[in-house]
Scaffold this active site. Structure first.
Site, short mmCIF file in Angstrom:
data_model
loop_
_atom_site.label_atom_id
_atom_site.label_comp_id
_atom_site.label_asym_id
_atom_site.label_seq_id
_atom_site.Cartn_x
_atom_site.Cartn_y
_atom_site.Cartn_z
N ASN A 71 5.03 6.68 5.45
CA ASN A 71 4.56 7.37 4.25
C ASN A 71 3.39 8.28 4.57
OD1 ASN A 71 6.15 5.79 2.24
ND2 ASN A 71 5.00 4.13 3.20
N LYS A 73 -5.92 -0.85 -7.24
CA LYS A 73 -7.25 -0.85 -6.59
C LYS A 73 -8.34 -0.71 -7.64
CE LYS A 73 -5.97 -1.25 -2.31
NZ LYS A 73 -6.16 -2.55 -1.65
N LYS A 77 0.79 -1.24 0.00
CA LYS A 77 0.00 0.00 0.00
C LYS A 77 0.82 1.29 0.00
CE LYS A 77 -0.24 0.47 4.97
NZ LYS A 77 -0.98 0.98 6.12
N SER A 128 -10.15 1.82 -2.06
CA SER A 128 -9.61 3.08 -1.57
C SER A 128 -10.28 4.26 -2.28
CB SER A 128 -8.11 3.10 -1.86
OG SER A 128 -7.58 4.38 -1.66
N ALA A 129 -10.37 5.36 -1.57
CA ALA A 129 -10.88 6.61 -2.16
C ALA A 129 -10.02 7.05 -3.34
CB ALA A 129 -10.89 7.69 -1.09
N THR A 130 -8.82 6.53 -3.42
CA THR A 130 -7.91 6.92 -4.50
C THR A 130 -8.49 6.60 -5.88
OG1 THR A 130 -5.57 6.88 -5.10
CG2 THR A 130 -6.54 4.77 -4.57
N TYR A 171 -0.17 2.05 -7.29
CA TYR A 171 -0.98 1.51 -6.17
C TYR A 171 -2.46 1.77 -6.43
CZ TYR A 171 -3.51 1.41 -1.80
OH TYR A 171 -4.47 1.17 -0.85
P1 NAD Z 1 -1.20 -3.24 6.18
O1 NAD Z 1 0.03 -3.24 5.36
O2 NAD Z 1 -1.06 -2.99 7.64
O3 NAD Z 1 -2.02 -4.61 5.97
C1 NAD Z 1 -1.94 -5.36 4.80
C2 NAD Z 1 -1.60 -6.78 5.21
O4 NAD Z 1 -1.50 -7.61 4.05
C3 NAD Z 1 -0.24 -6.87 5.93
O5 NAD Z 1 -0.43 -7.61 7.11
C4 NAD Z 1 0.64 -7.61 4.94
O6 NAD Z 1 1.62 -8.39 5.58
C5 NAD Z 1 -0.38 -8.45 4.20
N1 NAD Z 1 0.02 -8.89 2.87
C6 NAD Z 1 0.46 -8.14 1.82
N2 NAD Z 1 0.70 -8.93 0.75
C7 NAD Z 1 0.39 -10.20 1.13
C8 NAD Z 1 0.43 -11.46 0.48
N3 NAD Z 1 0.85 -11.58 -0.80
N4 NAD Z 1 0.06 -12.56 1.16
C9 NAD Z 1 -0.35 -12.46 2.45
N5 NAD Z 1 -0.42 -11.31 3.13
C10 NAD Z 1 -0.04 -10.18 2.47
O7 NAD Z 1 -2.21 -2.19 5.54
P2 NAD Z 1 -3.60 -1.67 6.05
O8 NAD Z 1 -3.48 -0.23 6.27
O9 NAD Z 1 -4.12 -2.55 7.13
O10 NAD Z 1 -4.45 -1.87 4.72
C11 NAD Z 1 -5.26 -3.00 4.49
C12 NAD Z 1 -5.85 -2.90 3.11
O11 NAD Z 1 -6.58 -1.69 3.00
C13 NAD Z 1 -4.81 -2.84 1.98
O12 NAD Z 1 -5.29 -3.56 0.89
C14 NAD Z 1 -4.73 -1.38 1.66
O13 NAD Z 1 -4.33 -1.16 0.32
C15 NAD Z 1 -6.15 -0.93 1.88
N6 NAD Z 1 -6.28 0.49 2.18
C16 NAD Z 1 -5.54 1.03 3.17
C17 NAD Z 1 -5.64 2.40 3.45
C18 NAD Z 1 -4.79 3.04 4.49
O14 NAD Z 1 -4.59 4.25 4.43
N7 NAD Z 1 -4.27 2.31 5.48
C19 NAD Z 1 -6.52 3.18 2.71
C20 NAD Z 1 -7.28 2.59 1.70
C21 NAD Z 1 -7.15 1.23 1.45
C1 WQD Z 2 -2.34 12.98 4.21
C2 WQD Z 2 -2.04 14.46 4.08
C3 WQD Z 2 -0.15 14.98 2.69
C4 WQD Z 2 2.89 13.17 5.22
C5 WQD Z 2 -2.75 7.90 1.10
C6 WQD Z 2 -2.97 7.16 -0.20
C7 WQD Z 2 -4.40 6.74 -0.30
C8 WQD Z 2 -4.84 5.96 0.94
C9 WQD Z 2 -4.54 6.71 2.20
C10 WQD Z 2 -4.44 3.65 0.63
C11 WQD Z 2 -1.68 14.87 2.66
C12 WQD Z 2 0.10 15.37 4.11
C13 WQD Z 2 1.69 13.61 4.72
C14 WQD Z 2 3.85 14.14 5.66
C15 WQD Z 2 2.30 15.89 5.06
N1 WQD Z 2 -4.11 4.74 1.08
N2 WQD Z 2 1.40 14.93 4.64
N3 WQD Z 2 3.50 15.46 5.55
O1 WQD Z 2 -1.93 10.88 0.58
O2 WQD Z 2 -4.22 11.37 1.59
O3 WQD Z 2 -3.59 9.07 1.08
O4 WQD Z 2 -3.14 7.08 2.21
O5 WQD Z 2 -5.31 3.40 -0.12
O6 WQD Z 2 -4.50 5.96 -1.45
O7 WQD Z 2 -2.63 8.01 -1.28
O8 WQD Z 2 -2.50 10.17 2.96
O9 WQD Z 2 -1.35 10.23 5.12
O10 WQD Z 2 0.04 10.25 3.01
O11 WQD Z 2 -1.29 12.25 3.59
O12 WQD Z 2 2.06 17.09 4.98
O13 WQD Z 2 4.96 13.82 6.08
O14 WQD Z 2 -0.89 14.74 4.88
O15 WQD Z 2 0.34 15.95 1.79
O16 WQD Z 2 -2.22 16.14 2.46
P1 WQD Z 2 -3.04 10.49 1.47
P2 WQD Z 2 -1.20 10.65 3.72
#
Ligand code: NAD
Ligand code: WQD
Length: 340
Positions: free
Chosen positions: A199, A154, A85, A125-127, A150
């Site tokens: 990140n 999605k 992610k 994801s909202a992305t 990424y």
């Molecule tokens: P995370 O990295 O903590 O959890 C993802 C898990 O998947 C991890 O435990 C990782 O070890 C496991 N994984 C990855 N590839 C694998 C594989 N090939 N086989 C088995 N396990 C595997 O991330 P998270 O924040 O808990 O996110 C969970 C899901 O939600 C992800 O798909 C992510 O893209 C999505 N998502 C996250 C966010 C966010 O900001 N955290 C936002 C939108 C969507």
């Molecule tokens: C949030 C805000 C940055 C770090 C990402 C993915 C999205 C989803 C969620 C998985 C932004 C600012 C950040 C820093 C900063 N993930 N920022 N200094 O970019 O909204 O979304 O995570 O699906 O797909 O793109 O989240 O937490 O990275 O940033 O100023 O050191 O914080 O510019 O405005 P983002 P983020």
């Protein structure tokens, strides 16, 4: 009692969802390869709930390993969290992201089909709304152009699920589009544990507060927003986890469905508001400077959260103060995450 398989369930959102599913009376199985997590998260969920969780270390791309799990249990539904992610890393290593994220999806769908498991919820994801749509984002809007690989994984996986659901009149699919999850369980025992330099904003803030990083750079102060910094729809991870419980209740009650739900609060906060609220509720300074914009960032991104409320009966309950307090509670109790 229904049994739910959490693929990638040891991660940040998966571990919180495991806890809420157990609290709601579901049985939980977890498969994870720990690419970005630790089994300790699941052990802590077991301690918090007093339940046992069947925990498998395996790659979700591996259909043979998955088949053994499906053969061992009678699974009612799958939640697919397993994915890489990190947006920046996905730009550097697109093939690795496409391979991991798409193959895990295909493998799950294939093995589910072999074992006649017909319900799957996917972490989208909202992305996927991309740059073209206007906020607040609603599920009726088309997917847009993503700014990184990424995001494209999605978007492509949503398409794969929709096509699979069209072709199989028994397969039910729920696509959950998360906005910006932050916070942690109020116990401070489970939380987000990024490896290396975070990140995302909140883990960076908490690592500056705990003294692991010197200074937060706020990316851009010249956006067309009230204070010039980007605005996002931050959602408490416990609210998000409860959204999964509602989605499981929903999918198990349907004969057949293919639905998308935003999981967000509908209320945006700016980066400056996050930093100021964090400092105020935790009574701690977060060193920060304003720097240039980060490539690919949109000025504003937030949900229309009506559909999840109207159909799932779900809405968020936690405040921004709760999110900031709980993020800090986790970080200060676990300065090195699960590696204590
Ligand atoms: P995370 O990295 O903590 O959890 C993802 C898990 O998947 C991890 O435990 C990782 O070890 C496991 N994984 C990855 N590839 C694998 C594989 N090939 N086989 C088995 N396990 C595997 O991330 P998270 O924040 O808990 O996110 C969970 C899901 O939600 C992800 O798909 C992510 O893209 C999505 N998502 C996250 C966010 C966010 O900001 N955290 C936002 C939108 C969507
Ligand atoms: C949030 C805000 C940055 C770090 C990402 C993915 C999205 C989803 C969620 C998985 C932004 C600012 C950040 C820093 C900063 N993930 N920022 N200094 O970019 O909204 O979304 O995570 O699906 O797909 O793109 O989240 O937490 O990275 O940033 O100023 O050191 O914080 O510019 O405005 P983002 P983020």
């Amino acid at each position: 009692m229904s049994t739910i398989l959490l693929a990638g369930g040891a991660g940040y959102i998966g571990s919180h969802t495991a806890l809420e599913l157990l609290n709601a009376g579901y049985d939980v199985i977890v498969v994870d390869n720990y690419a970005n997590s630790s089994p300790e998260a699941i052990h802590r969920v077991e301690r918090l709930t007093g339940n046992n969780i069947a925990l498998y270390e395996a790659d979700v791309k591996d259909t043979e390993a998955l088949s053994r799990i499906f053969a061992n249990h009678s699974i009612d539904a799958v939640i697919h969290f397993a994915g890489l992610k990190a947006v920046g890393e996905s730009v550097q290593k697109p093939i690795m992201y496409y391979r991991n994220n798409i193959d895990t999806t295909l493998a799950l769908l294939e093995v589910m089909n072999s074992y006649n498991v017909k319900n799957i919820i996917f972490s989208s994801s909202a992305t996927v709304y991309g740059e073209e749509n206007k906020v607040p984002f609603a599920e009726t809007m088309p997917r847009g152009a993503c700014t990184n690989p990424y995001g494209w994984t999605k978007s492509m996986m949503e398409q794969i699920f929709e096509d699979a659901a069209k072709a199989d009149d028994k397969l039910s699919v729920v696509l959950l589009r998360y906005f910006n999850p932050i916070g942690s369980h109020e116990s401070g025992m489970i939380g987000e544990d990024p490896q290396g330099i975070p990140n995302n904003l909140m883990p960076y803030v908490t690592q500056v507060a705990v003294g692991k990083r010197e200074c937060l750079t706020i990316f851009g102060k010249d956006y067309p927003t009230p204070d010039g910094t980007c605005r996002r729809d931050y959602i408490h991870v416990v609210d998000l986890a409860k959204g999964h419980v509602k989605a499981i209740d929903y999918i198990l009650a349907q004969d057949k469905c293919c639905e998308i739900f935003n999981l967000g609060t509908g209320v945006p906060y700016s980066v400056t508001e996050i930093v100021e609220t964090f400092e105020r509720v935790n009574n701690i300074k977060v060193n920060h400077v304003y720097g240039p914009r980060r490539a690919g960032d949109l000025a504003e991104l937030y949900a229309n959260a009506d559909k999840a409320f109207n159909i799932l009966g779900w809405k968020t309950e936690k405040t921004l103060e709760d999110m900031c307090r709980d993020s800090w509670n986790w970080q200060k109790n676990n300065p090195n995450g699960y590696r204590n």
